[in-house]
Design a protein around this motif. Structure first.
Motif, PDB file in Angstrom:
ATOM      1  N   ALA A 337       0.819  -1.210   0.000  1.00 45.55           N
ATOM      2  CA  ALA A 337       0.000   0.000   0.000  1.00 45.55           C
ATOM      3  C   ALA A 337       0.855   1.263   0.000  1.00 45.55           C
ATOM      4  O   ALA A 337       0.605   2.191  -0.779  1.00 45.55           O
ATOM      5  N   SER A 366      -4.303  -1.908   2.008  1.00 46.41           N
ATOM      6  CA  SER A 366      -4.798  -0.534   2.107  1.00 46.41           C
ATOM      7  C   SER A 366      -4.100   0.197   3.229  1.00 46.41           C
ATOM      8  O   SER A 366      -3.731  -0.395   4.252  1.00 46.41           O
ATOM      9  N   TRP A 371      -4.637   2.467  -1.866  1.00 46.58           N
ATOM     10  CA  TRP A 371      -5.576   1.330  -1.872  1.00 46.58           C
ATOM     11  C   TRP A 371      -5.209   0.483  -3.082  1.00 46.58           C
ATOM     12  O   TRP A 371      -5.237   0.959  -4.219  1.00 46.58           O
TER      13      TRP A 371
END
Length: 860
Positions: A337, A366, A371
């Protein structure tokens, strides 16, 4: 149409000659930026640094119309120290902005020094500013961003200036490394192990087993995957894949694969391997996973040279092995992420994990900075949250972070990119084929900035269409929340509003889509990691929605209790879907009257599994307190398993250091059921007696041993820019983790006397390090295409006119020079003390002629 849209979106932020023929500002290659670390202050925790900005264009940089942005982790700027007629401001996260003051003027051909002091101490080159870019604003208010093409970081001061005399931290020079390795000694190859992780029982019979050109694999029904894997691996070492068939035959030049019925007494992951000249090789697993691990042990026994140059005939030692893992959970965490990593890099990690019998990949999907998983019903999550670049309001993509630069397009840096649904399903299948379970993490309620801004873009889009109900459906924040907080990564807008229903619907929607991906991969999602860590204090304290919520839920009390409420709601959602809820330790904790974390009795025994990373200071016993309280625990101790930490405190070793420094030995020496002994007692400087350091802390009760489900290494990606750099961080550290996860508690782990325990551990470590240096690293040069593992720099001292050198992993070559040049692969080979004079430079080398960082030794 899609290509045109992308061009328009990018062109707003990336000025180019395509649409501006003659810009009235410098181009990207017409501004030169240099940064210099000047030094740490002798008093106080501050350091001095300076930018030098040079204008090589024909345009004047005045007091308006331009700003310079850059990323830098660490402490904030001390404003009163800033010189150069500019202001340096923190934007958010690790993003900073330099703006001109009213009296600023930089004519063509001139340069300006921008000096400042920053909080903290600078000891690492990789904490320098990264990813600088200029933003120009024209008279109409239109902005354009250009990466600075010429950016240089000046060499750091000498080690003696960074690590000043009188401080407790030693200078990380060649002599210090030599002292660390003083107990390392090269062992006879015939007297070292052949397999990592070390099997439970190994008996060599003294004979030799030959695998010849007519080698065949005979397997039970249902073992096609494992038999095919073995055949493909043998093809790499023999140049030809052996024939595979379903048969019960055994004998010379046959590898017999068995699972299940004939190994009824074995657990699923255990195996028995026998290699005999007359009866051939038999690998029997308690299940297909156990058989797979037996195959890895056989592969580990093959001649290392065969991985570089295939041999038509292979010889291995005749042996009987009975083996099983100490822990059911043997994991690696990978963060994609904060910086995005491509599927091939993930698959390569899966392959080497499987080779060393690890079985869980915790995939961090995330965070605030990205994301990384496509959710078709919520496309904004990857359209916005999957990209980083210069932005005015986060509605088109996220801010740059970790040097990702101003361009939001994929491939421009490591800030943009995501796993498509198809790619994720492919990874799940690939991991399943390697007997590795992928545990996805969707991090809430903190670390949620990417999701928050993605859903704000969705909200704006639908509100413009007059669809208020649909717009509010997945909105994650209270827009009127005035709470003030600062997260661990210096964000002030990364926490969702847990007092409204939309976040719970959002989470369940995402979870349902993830579950469908597992189903399509032919697998079942069993565990969902929910994050839950580092929710900053101050969150929700000034939210009108939460104030109203407290009125209708007086039993909750204050904002500090809202996280426990949130975790309870998530537990309901996850539990009803038949899954186990996992998360960082905070999901199973609550604050006591003194603000200290304590186990939350409300969730004990309720299908919740904490991953405990914080074993520092007052939280040193946190993992044991949770296990004693009845929680199943995964130990992820920061002092042993944070693989994004630097290998040492040398300035040229990339990685974090806030929890110490992690090398292969730190993972190897972990003592699962009494990790107080391995937390500080054997660190590589200033060892202490843990009995005194941890006096009064809670010990693991014998009846709670069963609650330590396993251990896991963590790899956060702030410093990781691509697959090769990823490999440098996890290898060879992961070998120490794999050993401890499979073998578990050792005999020396139970020795109470510090000196006796350290002596026994160091002897064990020397044997293990010899296996790494003589067998594992040469194999890793070629296994699965070869790995970019970290090569340790040699230790060296000059005594009585002779060079003495050693290495962390005996078996690696050390080469040296005495003429001031950097050693290369054909420089003189160090084989023992040798007479030298003046300055000597040394490097270690692998079989591919890759070299380590240079070490220097100098005679008095």
């Amino acid at each position: 149409m899609k290509k045109a849209l992308v061009f328009i979106q990018v062109s707003i932020f990336i000025l180019s000659c395509t649409h501006i023929a003659k810009p009235d500002h410098p181009e990207g290659n017409e501004v030169v930026l240099e940064w210099e670390f000047i030094g740490n202050q002798t008093s106080g925790r501050q350091y001095s640094a300076a930018f030098t900005l040079e204008n090589k264009s024909e345009h004047t940089l005045g007091n308006q119309g331009w700003e310079l942005f850059y990323n830098q982790m660490g402490g904030g700027i001390i404003q009163e120290s800033v010189t150069g007629k500019v202001t340096i401001a923190h934007v958010n996260g690790d993003l900073f902005r330099i703006s001109p003051n009213e009296d600023f003027l930089l004519e063509p051909g001139q340069s300006v020094e921008i000096g400042y002091n920053s909080r903290g101490r600078m000891v690492n080159y990789y904490f320098s500013p990264v990813g600088p870019y200029m933003v120009y604003t024209d008279a109409g208010g239109k902005q354009g961003a250009l990466a600075i093409e010429e950016y240089h970081i000046k060499p750091f001061p000498p080690l003696e200036e960074i690590f000043m005399t009188g401080r407790s931290v030693p200078v990380p020079d060649a002599a210090w490394i030599y002292g660390l390795n003083i107990q390392q000694a090269l062992k006879d190859p015939a007297h070292i192990g052949q397999i990592i992780p070390t099997p439970r029982n190994v008996e060599y019979t003294g004979n030799t087993v030959i695998l010849g050109e007519q080698l065949m694999i005979h397997s039970d029904q249902g073992l096609d995957q494992e038999a095919g894997y073995l055949a493909s691996m043998l093809e790499q070492t023999m140049g030809k894949a052996p024939m595979v068939m379903q048969s019960t035959a055994r004998g010379s030049n046959i590898i017999r694969l068995i699972s299940g019925v004939e190994t009824e007494g074995l657990i699923t992951e255990s195996y028995h391997l026998s290699a005999d000249p007359d009866n051939g090789i038999v690998i029997a697993g308690g299940g297909s996973a156990g058989l797979f691990y037996g195959i890895q042990s056989l592969l580990a026994m093959l001649p290392v040279e065969a991985w570089a140059t295939p041999m038509s005939t292979l010889k291995i030692r005749a042996v009987n092995i009975t083996d099983k893992p100490a822990f059911a959970y043997r994991g690696m965490h990978l963060d994609i992420a904060r910086n995005y990593l491509e599927p091939n890099a993930i698959k390569k990690l899966i392959q080497v994990m499987a080779f060393y019998k690890m079985n869980k990949l915790h995939l961090h999907l995330s965070d605030d900075e990205g994301w990384r998983l496509e959710i078709p019903s919520l496309p904004e999550l990857t359209e916005i949250g999957g990209h980083r670049g210069h932005t005015a309001n986060q509605r088109d993509h996220l801010d740059p972070a970790y040097g990702s630069g101003p361009d939001p397009s994929k491939g421009a840096g490591h800030g943009s990119g995501f796993l498509t649904r198809k790619a994720f399903i492919e990874i799940l299948r690939f991991a399943g084929d390697h007997h590795i379970e992928v545990i996805p993490e969707i991090n809430f309620p903190g670390h949620a900035r990417a999701a928050i801004y993605s859903m704000e873009t969705r909200y704006d889009r639908l509100m413009e269409k007059g669809k208020e109900e649909e717009a509010l459906k997945y909105r994650l924040i209270d827009p009127d929340d005035a709470s003030r907080y600062n997260s661990a990564q210096n964000f002030n807008d990364n926490v969702i509003c847990v007092c409204q229903e939309a976040p719970y619907l959002f989470y369940e929607t995402v979870l349902d889509e993830v579950m469908r991906m597992y189903e399509e991969a032919g697998l079942t999602l069993k565990v969902l990691h929910t994050g839950g860590d580092e929710v900053p204090r101050g969150s929700w304290t000034d939210s009108p929605v939460c104030k109203s919520f407290f009125e209708s839920h007086p039993e909750i009390g204050t904002a500090e209790n809202l996280q426990a409420y949130f975790e309870g709601r998530l537990l309901e959602i996850i539990d009803k879907k038949g899954l186990q809820m996992a998360g960082w330790e905070e999901i199973s904790l609550k604050r006591d009257g003194e603000g200290r974390w304590v186990p939350n009795p409300d969730f004990a025994g309720k299908n919740m599994m904490p991953y405990v990373w914080d074993n520092q200071n007052d939280n040193a016993d946190l993992g044991y307190r949770l296990a004693n309280a009845g929680y199943p625990v995964i130990l992820c101790n920061v002092t042993n398993f944070y693989f994004d930490f630097a290998y040492s405190h040398h300035p040229l070793e990339p990685g974090h250091s806030w929890g110490g420094y992690i090398n292969t030995k730190r993972a190897f020496q972990f003592i699962p059921y009494d990790f107080f002994k391995s937390t500080l007692a054997d660190r590589y400087w200033n060892p202490i007696d843990p009995a005194k350091e941890f006096e009064g802390l809670e010990r693991l009760k014998p009846e709670a041993y069963k609650n330590i489900v396993g251990i896991q290494g963590e790899l956060w990606s702030e410093f990781i820019k691509g697959g090769e750099m990823l490999e440098l961080f996890y290898l060879p550290k992961m070998l120490g983790l794999a050993e401890r996860a499979w073998v578990g508690q050792t005999g020396w782990g139970s020795i109470e006397n510090v000196d006796s325990r350290r002596g026994a551990m160091n002897a064990d470590w020397n044997s293990f390090a010899n296996v790494i240096g003589q067998r594992e690293l040469p194999r890793l040069d070629h296994l699965f295409g070869g790995y970019n593992y970290r090569l340790p720099p040699p230790g060296a001292v000059i005594m009585d006119g002779k060079l003495h050198a050693n290495i962390d992993f005996p078996g690696l070559e050390i080469r040296y020079t005495t003429d001031g040049s950097e050693p290369v692969s054909d420089s003189p080979l160090y084989t023992g003390p040798v007479e030298v004079s003046g300055k000597v430079q040394l490097r270690s080398f692998d079989t591919r002629d890759r070299g380590s960082r240079v070490s220097e030794a100098e005679s008095d």
